[in-house]
Design a protein around this motif. Sequence first.
Motif, mmCIF file in Angstrom:
data_model
loop_
_atom_site.group_PDB
_atom_site.id
_atom_site.type_symbol
_atom_site.label_atom_id
_atom_site.label_comp_id
_atom_site.label_asym_id
_atom_site.label_seq_id
_atom_site.Cartn_x
_atom_site.Cartn_y
_atom_site.Cartn_z
ATOM 1 N N UNK A 1 -76.187 -108.033 -82.625
ATOM 2 C CA UNK A 1 -74.850 -108.129 -83.225
ATOM 3 C C UNK A 1 -74.785 -109.308 -84.183
ATOM 4 N N UNK A 2 -75.438 -110.403 -83.793
ATOM 5 C CA UNK A 2 -75.414 -111.604 -84.609
ATOM 6 C C UNK A 2 -76.098 -111.386 -85.957
ATOM 7 N N UNK A 3 -77.003 -110.416 -86.026
ATOM 8 C CA UNK A 3 -77.727 -110.207 -87.276
ATOM 9 C C UNK A 3 -76.888 -109.446 -88.298
ATOM 10 N N UNK A 4 -75.744 -108.920 -87.894
ATOM 11 C CA UNK A 4 -74.877 -108.217 -88.853
ATOM 12 C C UNK A 4 -74.157 -109.249 -89.717
ATOM 13 N N UNK B 1 -61.783 -110.786 -87.629
ATOM 14 C CA UNK B 1 -62.860 -111.293 -88.483
ATOM 15 C C UNK B 1 -63.102 -112.790 -88.235
ATOM 16 N N UNK B 2 -61.999 -113.541 -88.124
ATOM 17 C CA UNK B 2 -62.111 -114.965 -87.786
ATOM 18 C C UNK B 2 -62.849 -115.134 -86.463
ATOM 19 N N UNK B 3 -62.478 -114.295 -85.528
ATOM 20 C CA UNK B 3 -63.068 -114.362 -84.196
ATOM 21 C C UNK B 3 -64.590 -114.211 -84.261
ATOM 22 N N UNK B 4 -65.067 -113.171 -84.946
ATOM 23 C CA UNK B 4 -66.527 -112.985 -84.957
ATOM 24 C C UNK B 4 -67.232 -114.091 -85.722
ATOM 25 N N UNK B 5 -66.537 -114.677 -86.719
ATOM 26 C CA UNK B 5 -67.146 -115.809 -87.420
ATOM 27 C C UNK B 5 -67.347 -116.980 -86.461
ATOM 28 N N UNK B 6 -66.338 -117.224 -85.631
ATOM 29 C CA UNK B 6 -66.346 -118.404 -84.768
ATOM 30 C C UNK B 6 -67.194 -118.189 -83.513
ATOM 31 N N UNK B 7 -67.014 -117.015 -82.921
ATOM 32 C CA UNK B 7 -67.575 -116.775 -81.597
ATOM 33 C C UNK B 7 -69.071 -117.105 -81.510
ATOM 34 N N UNK B 8 -69.862 -116.570 -82.440
ATOM 35 C CA UNK B 8 -71.309 -116.690 -82.288
ATOM 36 C C UNK B 8 -71.797 -118.126 -82.444
ATOM 37 N N UNK B 9 -71.159 -118.857 -83.348
ATOM 38 C CA UNK B 9 -71.566 -120.253 -83.528
ATOM 39 C C UNK B 9 -71.298 -121.034 -82.251
ATOM 40 N N UNK B 10 -70.074 -120.893 -81.734
ATOM 41 C CA UNK B 10 -69.705 -121.654 -80.538
ATOM 42 C C UNK B 10 -70.521 -121.171 -79.345
ATOM 43 N N UNK C 1 -61.340 -120.023 -91.158
ATOM 44 C CA UNK C 1 -60.585 -119.862 -92.407
ATOM 45 C C UNK C 1 -61.296 -118.851 -93.311
ATOM 46 N N UNK C 2 -62.628 -118.965 -93.400
ATOM 47 C CA UNK C 2 -63.370 -118.004 -94.225
ATOM 48 C C UNK C 2 -63.087 -116.584 -93.752
ATOM 49 N N UNK C 3 -63.135 -116.386 -92.433
ATOM 50 C CA UNK C 3 -62.883 -115.051 -91.881
ATOM 51 C C UNK C 3 -61.521 -114.533 -92.306
ATOM 52 N N UNK C 4 -60.495 -115.376 -92.153
ATOM 53 C CA UNK C 4 -59.144 -114.945 -92.498
ATOM 54 C C UNK C 4 -59.045 -114.617 -93.983
ATOM 55 N N UNK C 5 -59.623 -115.486 -94.818
ATOM 56 C CA UNK C 5 -59.464 -115.300 -96.263
ATOM 57 C C UNK C 5 -60.234 -114.080 -96.767
ATOM 58 N N UNK C 6 -61.434 -113.900 -96.248
ATOM 59 C CA UNK C 6 -62.190 -112.712 -96.666
ATOM 60 C C UNK C 6 -61.436 -111.443 -96.256
ATOM 61 N N UNK C 7 -60.878 -111.477 -95.056
ATOM 62 C CA UNK C 7 -60.082 -110.344 -94.594
ATOM 63 C C UNK C 7 -58.894 -110.078 -95.510
ATOM 64 N N UNK C 8 -58.200 -111.141 -95.884
ATOM 65 C CA UNK C 8 -57.036 -110.991 -96.768
ATOM 66 C C UNK C 8 -57.451 -110.491 -98.139
ATOM 67 N N UNK C 9 -58.595 -110.982 -98.563
ATOM 68 C CA UNK C 9 -59.114 -110.626 -99.874
ATOM 69 C C UNK C 9 -59.380 -109.128 -99.937
ATOM 70 N N UNK C 10 -59.911 -108.590 -98.860
ATOM 71 C CA UNK C 10 -60.265 -107.169 -98.849
ATOM 72 C C UNK C 10 -59.019 -106.302 -98.687
ATOM 73 N N UNK D 1 -69.444 -107.779 -94.077
ATOM 74 C CA UNK D 1 -69.378 -106.318 -94.110
ATOM 75 C C UNK D 1 -68.467 -105.786 -93.004
ATOM 76 N N UNK D 2 -68.122 -106.671 -92.066
ATOM 77 C CA UNK D 2 -67.204 -106.212 -91.019
ATOM 78 C C UNK D 2 -65.765 -106.152 -91.526
ATOM 79 N N UNK D 3 -65.481 -106.876 -92.624
ATOM 80 C CA UNK D 3 -64.097 -106.953 -93.108
ATOM 81 C C UNK D 3 -63.489 -105.577 -93.364
#
Lengths: 295, 276
Positions: A139-142, A165-174, A228-237, A146-148
Amino acid sequence: MTATVTNTATQTAAPAFRAGTSDAEIEAAAAKAARKRKNMVMFWRLLILVVFLGGWEIASRAKWIDEFFFASPSTIMKRLYEWGTQGTDGVSLWYHLWVTMEESLIGFFVGSITGVLVGVALGRNKMASDVFSVYIKVINSVPRVVLAPIFIMLFGLGLASKVALSFVMVFFVVFSNAFQGVREADRALIANAQILGASKWQITRSVIVPSAMSWIFASLHVSFGFAIIGAIVGEFVGSRYGIGLLINVARGSFDAAGMYAAIVIIMVVALLAEYLMTLLEHRLAKWRPAPLQDN
Amino acid sequence: MKIMSAPHDPMTPAVEMINVSRRFVTPDGKSMTAIRNFNMTIGRGEFVAIVGPTGCGKSTTLNLVTGLAKPSSGEVRLFGQPINGIDPRIGFAFQTDALFPWRSVIDNVVAGPLFRGKPKAEAYERAREWLARVNLTGHESKFPHQLSGGMRKRVALAQTFINEPQVLLMDEPFSALDVQTRVLMHDELLKLWSEAKASVLFVTHDLEEAIALADRVYVLTAGPATVKSVYEIDIPRPRVASEIRFDQRFVDISHTIWNDLREEVMAGAARTEVAA
Ligand SMILES: Nc1ncnc2c1ncn2[C@@H]1O[C@H](COP(=O)(O)OP(=O)(O)O)[C@@H](O)[C@H]1O
Ligand SMILES: [Mg+2]
């Protein structure tokens, strides 16, 4: 004989102590040097900023760069002022900002809390971690971006898709830092707690989690930015409100100043969050040795 | 070889190791014997020291008594009963620093009572008493990194003794200290031990330390460890560790045991050289 000689030597040495080296003076000199250094750093930081912004402004006014693409600090400021006072298309800037912050904060908190929980749980359970590690790698390799569109299709244009989207950005790092932190916990400390009478849960709470804390914090630093990146990319799409939407609208109308203005807003928010995080970390890590100062 | 004594008989030894062996499986899948046919008895209130060359299996022996590890064969008994998991009557002093670095001195000392469910107020009260006993009053709210090595060891002793262990296992606890501090710690330990009436199993590679502290000294063979010989140390108590090494009796005993230990140290050194 020798003993007496050394003795008198030390006694007379005190008055003969070189002037200007008393403790108070050394402290004063150190404080002064530290202040001077701090001012110096501040001065250079400001100078670089002024030169950069000034250079940009001048280059833009003198038409060395195309204002259509690069805008200029003054037009960006003007756009920020307009947004702040009049809003865009009848929606206030503050509302857009609030929407983005809400998405990022929820994504950040939910993502980091589950990241810590899952990381600690798997770190404590060798069998489970061996079983699940392969799926986590997959999952981490996705690539997150592209999930947006997928999340927007699944959860709609509103809050849920951006939070996801924010969640998946944060979850794996933490998660991966918490997991690593648990694995690096000192075996002697665990054994000590065990013999002192700690149950498995007490060990997790009072040995494993505190020793993984510096790892976890290292990941929280970067992961608010990721939220923030997750939220903004989501909004952008696809969205109706948010800073990401502002960027998208500005892009649609070839409004370079608007795009840069949105970036400035995001930068300010991210820096503020980073600052708060550092404060919190210092409060929690007061048990760690401070770096030594020598004079 | 030994008649099993009833568990509640006050004469039952504190610790018995009967024909114990412990084998490890090394990372390349080979079986390796760390201790073999090991027999030892520690009476109640007795201070026993184990000396042996580095790497011979001393820590492995101690771990069998903690219940953190199980013997491959043979039996380890605590007050006449086989050891099953970690026993609350046991205390352990580590070679490395095992204080919790994120806890203040007093929070380190209360750890044991709190883990064992004592009320908070009582635990802190007792912790203050123990800190006073190891001369650390006034340092309660410092963190371990702000203390010297000797002070950290005293916190560790308070942390262990506050649980009132009946059997105290010590794995080279003072080996990281400088010589002067170490001797002070010996006196500190002897004082605490004589008050607490615990049985002590003290592991060290330092023969003089063993003789200064113990009632009996076990000399181990270079790995796989087994008991080579046992010496009664009949130097009268109370002893003053800082003075004892000038005592003629002490010097004689050191000589005798050293002659015995030397072969094993040589063998141990040869073994590690081959391994390296
Ligand atoms: N968990 C383990 N796995 C494999 N080998 C071990 C393990 N623990 C100790 N050993 C080996 O057992 C031997 C004895 O180790 P140890 O008891 O730590 O020695 P000592 O404490 O006397 O210095 C060493 O050769 C060591 O490499
Ligand atoms: Mg050892």
